[in-house]
Design a protein around this motif. Structure first.
Motif, PDB file in Angstrom:
ATOM      1  N   ILE A   6       0.851  -1.365   0.118  1.00 34.41           N
ATOM      2  CA  ILE A   6       0.033   0.137   0.194  1.00 34.41           C
ATOM      3  C   ILE A   6       0.793   1.172   0.207  1.00 34.41           C
ATOM      4  N   GLU A   7       0.218   2.086  -0.496  1.00 33.56           N
ATOM      5  CA  GLU A   7       0.989   3.660  -0.273  1.00 33.56           C
ATOM      6  C   GLU A   7       0.518   4.538   0.934  1.00 33.56           C
ATOM      7  N   VAL A   8       1.554   4.886   1.799  1.00 32.59           N
ATOM      8  CA  VAL A   8       1.095   5.730   2.608  1.00 32.59           C
ATOM      9  C   VAL A   8       1.676   6.998   2.554  1.00 32.59           C
ATOM     10  N   ARG A   9       0.921   7.947   2.402  1.00 31.04           N
ATOM     11  CA  ARG A   9       1.455   9.297   2.043  1.00 31.04           C
ATOM     12  C   ARG A   9       1.672  10.148   3.281  1.00 31.04           C
ATOM     13  N   TYR A  10       2.853  10.229   3.989  1.00 24.63           N
ATOM     14  CA  TYR A  10       3.110  10.991   5.145  1.00 24.63           C
ATOM     15  C   TYR A  10       3.015  12.284   4.957  1.00 24.63           C
ATOM     16  N   LEU A  11       2.215  13.093   5.690  1.00 25.32           N
ATOM     17  CA  LEU A  11       2.185  14.497   5.779  1.00 25.32           C
ATOM     18  C   LEU A  11       2.882  15.337   7.099  1.00 25.32           C
ATOM     19  N   GLY A  12       3.821  15.873   6.933  1.00 28.76           N
ATOM     20  CA  GLY A  12       4.437  16.578   8.112  1.00 28.76           C
ATOM     21  C   GLY A  12       5.930  16.866   7.917  1.00 28.76           C
ATOM     22  N   LEU A  13       6.316  17.210   8.968  1.00 31.03           N
ATOM     23  CA  LEU A  13       7.953  17.592   8.891  1.00 31.03           C
ATOM     24  C   LEU A  13       8.788  16.256   9.009  1.00 31.03           C
ATOM     25  N   PRO A  14       9.938  16.296   8.222  1.00 33.54           N
ATOM     26  CA  PRO A  14      10.466  17.688   7.690  1.00 33.54           C
ATOM     27  C   PRO A  14       9.745  17.906   6.361  1.00 33.54           C
ATOM     28  N   GLU A  15       9.222  16.816   5.656  1.00 35.49           N
ATOM     29  CA  GLU A  15       8.783  17.098   4.571  1.00 35.49           C
ATOM     30  C   GLU A  15       7.718  15.778   4.066  1.00 35.49           C
ATOM     31  N   ASP A  16       6.659  16.149   3.352  1.00 33.30           N
ATOM     32  CA  ASP A  16       5.792  15.342   2.682  1.00 33.30           C
ATOM     33  C   ASP A  16       6.550  14.190   2.197  1.00 33.30           C
ATOM     34  N   VAL A  17       6.102  12.768   2.089  1.00 37.58           N
ATOM     35  CA  VAL A  17       6.957  11.686   1.505  1.00 37.58           C
ATOM     36  C   VAL A  17       5.872  10.604   1.352  1.00 37.58           C
ATOM     37  N   THR A  18       5.959   9.742   0.355  1.00 34.40           N
ATOM     38  CA  THR A  18       5.295   8.696   0.079  1.00 34.40           C
ATOM     39  C   THR A  18       5.970   7.425   0.426  1.00 34.40           C
ATOM     40  N   LEU A  19       5.256   6.623   1.298  1.00 36.36           N
ATOM     41  CA  LEU A  19       5.984   5.085   1.900  1.00 36.36           C
ATOM     42  C   LEU A  19       5.393   4.206   1.154  1.00 36.36           C
ATOM     43  N   HIS A  54      -1.950  -4.534   6.032  1.00 33.91           N
ATOM     44  CA  HIS A  54      -2.597  -5.348   7.421  1.00 33.91           C
ATOM     45  C   HIS A  54      -1.277  -5.612   8.257  1.00 33.91           C
ATOM     46  N   ILE A  55      -0.071  -5.265   7.922  1.00 26.38           N
ATOM     47  CA  ILE A  55       1.254  -5.488   8.610  1.00 26.38           C
ATOM     48  C   ILE A  55       1.695  -4.271   9.232  1.00 26.38           C
ATOM     49  N   SER A  56       2.037  -3.458   8.338  1.00 32.29           N
ATOM     50  CA  SER A  56       2.682  -2.190   8.981  1.00 32.29           C
ATOM     51  C   SER A  56       1.825  -1.270   9.538  1.00 32.29           C
ATOM     52  N   THR A  57       2.481  -0.455  10.575  1.00 35.02           N
ATOM     53  CA  THR A  57       1.874   0.294  11.357  1.00 35.02           C
ATOM     54  C   THR A  57       2.390   1.738  11.414  1.00 35.02           C
ATOM     55  N   PRO A  58       1.696   2.483  11.802  1.00 36.65           N
ATOM     56  CA  PRO A  58       2.091   4.130  11.745  1.00 36.65           C
ATOM     57  C   PRO A  58       3.509   4.173  12.533  1.00 36.65           C
ATOM     58  N   TYR A  59       3.667   3.229  13.430  1.00 36.95           N
ATOM     59  CA  TYR A  59       5.051   3.327  14.079  1.00 36.95           C
ATOM     60  C   TYR A  59       6.172   2.711  13.234  1.00 36.95           C
ATOM     61  N   ASN A  60       5.990   1.886  12.345  1.00 40.27           N
ATOM     62  CA  ASN A  60       6.550   1.354  11.324  1.00 40.27           C
ATOM     63  C   ASN A  60       6.982   2.483  10.277  1.00 40.27           C
ATOM     64  N   CYS A  61       6.015   3.372   9.903  1.00 39.57           N
ATOM     65  CA  CYS A  61       6.510   4.746   9.090  1.00 39.57           C
ATOM     66  C   CYS A  61       7.326   5.621   9.651  1.00 39.57           C
ATOM     67  N   ALA A  62       6.809   5.538  10.971  1.00 45.13           N
ATOM     68  CA  ALA A  62       7.867   6.565  11.655  1.00 45.13           C
ATOM     69  C   ALA A  62       9.310   6.043  11.683  1.00 45.13           C
ATOM     70  N   GLN A  63       9.438   4.792  11.767  1.00 43.12           N
ATOM     71  CA  GLN A  63      11.122   4.154  11.537  1.00 43.12           C
ATOM     72  C   GLN A  63      11.433   4.701  10.359  1.00 43.12           C
ATOM     73  N   HIS A  64      10.818   4.874   9.468  1.00 41.09           N
ATOM     74  CA  HIS A  64      11.316   5.385   8.020  1.00 41.09           C
ATOM     75  C   HIS A  64      11.644   6.509   7.893  1.00 41.09           C
ATOM     76  N   LEU A  65      11.216   7.398   9.093  1.00 40.94           N
ATOM     77  CA  LEU A  65      11.522   8.839   9.009  1.00 40.94           C
ATOM     78  C   LEU A  65      12.738   9.342   9.783  1.00 40.94           C
ATOM     79  N   SER A  66      12.552   9.139  11.046  1.00 39.71           N
ATOM     80  CA  SER A  66      13.438   9.396  11.819  1.00 39.71           C
ATOM     81  C   SER A  66      13.531   8.746  13.329  1.00 39.71           C
TER      82      SER A  66
END
Length: 332
Positions: free
Chosen positions: A57-70, A75-87
């Protein structure tokens, strides 16, 4: 002499019976907690294994430092997993997520489709959503702290916690105790507060799991009040029940909650109001407290005003009122 010996034997026998009762009560409580956690683990694993073929799936992160598509796993990845890709900073600060701009989402809850994602902390411009999740989490943590603080002979039973209402001035957990005249001392209140602080220091991840009502009944078969509440809860959610866990403490709640116990900062449990008798020996009590998120501080006078307000009986619906009528009941 014979009389004294007889009295001694009777007292010793009574003591042995009491000790045996306490051991059995403690063993039963421990067995119930262990069984509940085993069922939670089994269902959690079953749901993970049932995902099958992994879809992206495509998760469009909106926020600092910049918007990015992950690109994440459905049904496996969580918002915390997305945060791990950021910092690492995003992982530490993010208490709650917001999906598609309007849906509050637990940080450790798997995402279910492509979406936009915002990560919320307590410094966002509109903190209402994350503050409610924090207040709800405080009530949930209070239930865990009470189970740690009370001895078995107190016959503690957790009832529920009303919906988070920050304007009320206190977070709440309603309980039943095997005493109709309990008037807690300041030392007892401090001991419960200390248990809250210990939970925060342990940085326990707060897990969410949705189960069917039959499994929920099995998990809470030894809990009278949860068993009574489950049919109404399941009826409102298509025969499903949402559970949360921290450590080995599991309870019913709609959520969402913040990601970890470490987001609890300064905390004080201030009052235990008796609200009703329950049968001939037990009584309902409403425990109330106030807290600040980690990193927030107030001077002694300002925090003292919050504490004074939190001592007043919270006006949320009382636990002895019919559960079916409690539309705002948090078990939420």
């Amino acid at each position: 002499m014979a009389t004294a010996t007889k009295l001694y034997k009777q007292s010793w026998h009574a003591l042995r019976q009491l000790q045996q009762y306490r051991t059995i009560a403690s063993g039963n409580a421990s067995a119930s907690i262990k069984s509940r956690n085993e069922l939670f683990n089994q269902e959690q694993k079953r749901q993970r294994d049932a995902v099958g073929r992994v879809e992206k799936i495509e998760v469009r992160y909106l926020g600092l430092p910049e918007d990015v598509t992950l690109v994440m796993n459905n049904h496996i990845s969580t918002p915390y997993n997305c945060a791990q890709h950021l910092s690492e900073g995003h992982c530490k600060r993010s208490a709650l997520a917001l999906v598609d701009g309007s849906v509050p989402w637990d940080m450790h809850r798997p995402l279910q489709e492509s979406c936009t994602l915002q990560l919320l902390n307590f410094n966002v411009s509109e903190p209402h959503v994350v503050n409610k999740a924090f207040w709800r989490t405080c009530s949930f943590m209070l239930g865990a702290a009470l189970q740690r603080a009370f001895k078995d002979e107190a016959r503690l039973q957790l009832h529920s916690f009303p919906g988070p209402n920050i304007k009320s001035g206190s977070f709440v957990h309603d309980i039943v105790l095997g005493a109709q005249n309990w008037e807690p001392t300041k030392a007892e209140m401090r001991a419960i507060s200390a248990e809250m602080v210990k939970l925060a220091a342990q940085d326990l991840r707060i897990e969410r799991l949705e189960v069917d009502k039959e499994l929920a009944k099995e998990m809470f078969k030894d809990s009278r009040y949860k068993s009574e509440q489950l049919p109404s809860i399941a009826q409102q959610n298509q025969s499903r029940v949402t559970l949360y866990r921290l450590g080995d403490h599991i309870d019913i709640s709609r959520g969402p909650m913040v990601a970890s116990t470490r987001f609890l900062g300064k905390c004080t449990i201030l009052a235990a109001h008796k609200v009703a008798n329950e049968g001939s020996t037990d009584a309902f009590y409403r425990l109330q407290g106030v807290a600040l998120p980690t990193g927030f501080s107030l001077n002694h006078i300002a925090y003292g005003l919050l504490e004074k307000r939190a001592q007043k009986l919270n006006s949320a619906r009382l636990p002895n009122e019919p559960f079916e009528e409690q539309q705002q009941m948090q078990l939420s």
